[in-house]
Structure formats: structure tokens, C-alpha cells
Design a protein around this motif. Structure first.
Motif, PDB file in Angstrom:
ATOM      1  N   UNK A   1       0.814  -1.306  -0.086  1.00 63.04           N
ATOM      2  CA  UNK A   1      -0.067  -0.202  -0.005  1.00 63.04           C
ATOM      3  C   UNK A   1       0.873   1.322  -0.064  1.00 63.04           C
ATOM      4  N   UNK A   2       2.087   1.254   0.622  1.00 64.51           N
ATOM      5  CA  UNK A   2       2.918   2.184   0.559  1.00 64.51           C
ATOM      6  C   UNK A   2       4.072   1.883  -0.250  1.00 64.51           C
ATOM      7  N   UNK A   3       4.493   3.171  -1.078  1.00 63.59           N
ATOM      8  CA  UNK A   3       5.937   3.030  -1.940  1.00 63.59           C
ATOM      9  C   UNK A   3       7.088   3.062  -1.040  1.00 63.59           C
ATOM     10  N   UNK A   4       8.184   2.855  -1.901  1.00 62.32           N
ATOM     11  CA  UNK A   4       9.415   2.823  -1.280  1.00 62.32           C
ATOM     12  C   UNK A   4       9.714   3.996  -0.280  1.00 62.32           C
ATOM     13  N   UNK A   5       9.327   5.170  -0.782  1.00 66.20           N
ATOM     14  CA  UNK A   5       9.656   6.476  -0.424  1.00 66.20           C
ATOM     15  C   UNK A   5       9.173   6.587   1.250  1.00 66.20           C
ATOM     16  N   UNK A   6       7.709   5.922   1.303  1.00 63.34           N
ATOM     17  CA  UNK A   6       7.328   6.022   2.625  1.00 63.34           C
ATOM     18  C   UNK A   6       7.875   5.066   3.513  1.00 63.34           C
ATOM     19  N   UNK A   7       8.298   3.961   3.074  1.00 61.68           N
ATOM     20  CA  UNK A   7       9.221   2.923   3.950  1.00 61.68           C
ATOM     21  C   UNK A   7      10.458   3.658   4.398  1.00 61.68           C
ATOM     22  N   UNK A   8      11.029   4.214   3.356  1.00 62.89           N
ATOM     23  CA  UNK A   8      12.406   4.986   3.752  1.00 62.89           C
ATOM     24  C   UNK A   8      12.060   6.024   4.803  1.00 62.89           C
ATOM     25  N   UNK A   9      11.053   6.821   4.596  1.00 64.07           N
ATOM     26  CA  UNK A   9      10.615   7.802   5.729  1.00 64.07           C
ATOM     27  C   UNK A   9      10.435   7.412   7.058  1.00 64.07           C
ATOM     28  N   UNK A  10       9.705   6.340   6.958  1.00 60.12           N
ATOM     29  CA  UNK A  10       9.177   5.546   8.391  1.00 60.12           C
ATOM     30  C   UNK A  10      10.542   5.071   9.108  1.00 60.12           C
ATOM     31  N   UNK A  11      11.597   4.479   8.309  1.00 57.87           N
ATOM     32  CA  UNK A  11      12.716   3.796   8.872  1.00 57.87           C
ATOM     33  C   UNK A  11      13.675   5.300   9.483  1.00 57.87           C
ATOM     34  N   UNK A  12      13.663   6.186   8.665  1.00 57.16           N
ATOM     35  CA  UNK A  12      14.233   7.229   9.033  1.00 57.16           C
ATOM     36  C   UNK A  12      13.814   8.153  10.292  1.00 57.16           C
ATOM     37  N   UNK A  13      12.431   8.148  10.275  1.00 55.82           N
ATOM     38  CA  UNK A  13      11.725   8.879  11.368  1.00 55.82           C
ATOM     39  C   UNK A  13      11.808   8.175  12.644  1.00 55.82           C
ATOM     40  N   UNK A  14      11.929   6.857  12.435  1.00 55.20           N
ATOM     41  CA  UNK A  14      11.297   5.841  13.719  1.00 55.20           C
ATOM     42  C   UNK A  14      12.475   5.120  14.101  1.00 55.20           C
ATOM     43  N   UNK A  15      13.430   4.631  13.056  1.00 60.35           N
ATOM     44  CA  UNK A  15      14.373   3.624  13.292  1.00 60.35           C
ATOM     45  C   UNK A  15      15.393   4.140  14.182  1.00 60.35           C
ATOM     46  N   UNK A  16      15.502   5.315  14.864  1.00 65.81           N
ATOM     47  CA  UNK A  16      16.448   5.703  15.868  1.00 65.81           C
ATOM     48  C   UNK A  16      15.857   5.416  17.170  1.00 65.81           C
ATOM     49  N   UNK A  17      14.543   5.481  17.386  1.00 65.31           N
ATOM     50  CA  UNK A  17      13.567   5.124  18.532  1.00 65.31           C
ATOM     51  C   UNK A  17      13.014   4.022  18.810  1.00 65.31           C
ATOM     52  N   UNK A  18      13.094   3.244  17.911  1.00 68.74           N
ATOM     53  CA  UNK A  18      12.289   1.979  17.757  1.00 68.74           C
ATOM     54  C   UNK A  18      12.953   0.828  17.132  1.00 68.74           C
ATOM     55  N   UNK A  19      13.218  -0.367  17.828  1.00 69.93           N
ATOM     56  CA  UNK A  19      13.693  -1.436  16.832  1.00 69.93           C
ATOM     57  C   UNK A  19      12.590  -1.781  15.885  1.00 69.93           C
ATOM     58  N   UNK A  20      12.989  -1.553  14.662  1.00 65.06           N
ATOM     59  CA  UNK A  20      12.274  -1.821  13.512  1.00 65.06           C
ATOM     60  C   UNK A  20      12.690  -3.135  12.911  1.00 65.06           C
ATOM     61  N   UNK A  21      11.799  -3.937  12.275  1.00 71.62           N
ATOM     62  CA  UNK A  21      11.999  -5.311  11.459  1.00 71.62           C
ATOM     63  C   UNK A  21      11.236  -5.197  10.308  1.00 71.62           C
ATOM     64  N   UNK A  22      12.036  -4.938   9.184  1.00 69.60           N
ATOM     65  CA  UNK A  22      11.516  -4.884   7.872  1.00 69.60           C
ATOM     66  C   UNK A  22      11.255  -6.157   7.342  1.00 69.60           C
TER      67      UNK A  22
END
Length: 55
Positions: free
Chosen positions: A17-38
Motif C-alpha cells: 500500500x505504501x511505496x519505497x519512499x514511505x518505507x524509507x521515511x518511516x525508517x528514518x523517522x522511527x528507526x533511531x527510537x524503535x527497533x524496526x523489523x522490515x
């Protein structure tokens, strides 16, 4: 729910539903504060007791 210690980002290759830009923005915005698993399409996180693995 507290079953895992990470936040799952599904369709991480950007074909959902979301393109690669949204995924990248999500990682940039939240990746430093939350342990993300892509996870890409076709991947899942298997949880067995205390163990976890991407399948």
C-alpha cells in the motif's frame, strides 16, 4: 500485545500500500527510537517461545 520486542514494517520492499519512499521515511523517522523489523512480501517472523526467526 508484547509477544516480540520489535515493530514490524510489512511490505518493506515498497510494493504494498505504501511505496519505497514511505518505507524509507518511516525508517528514518522511527528507526533511531524503535527497533524496526522490515519484512518483504513472502517473509514472516516466526516466534517460538523465546526464539524468533524470519522465515
Amino acid at each position: 500485545m508484547g509477544f516480540i520486542d520489535r515493530f514490524i514494517i510489512p511490505h518493506a520492499q515498497g510494493t504494498g500500500s505504501y511505496g519505497p519512499e514511505v518505507i524509507s521515511e518511516t525508517v528514518e523517522k522511527y528507526g533511531g527510537d524503535y527497533p524496526l523489523l522490515l519484512l518483504n512480501d513472502g517473509q514472516a517472523l516466526e516466534v517460538d517461545g523465546d526464539g524468533q526467526q524470519v522465515i
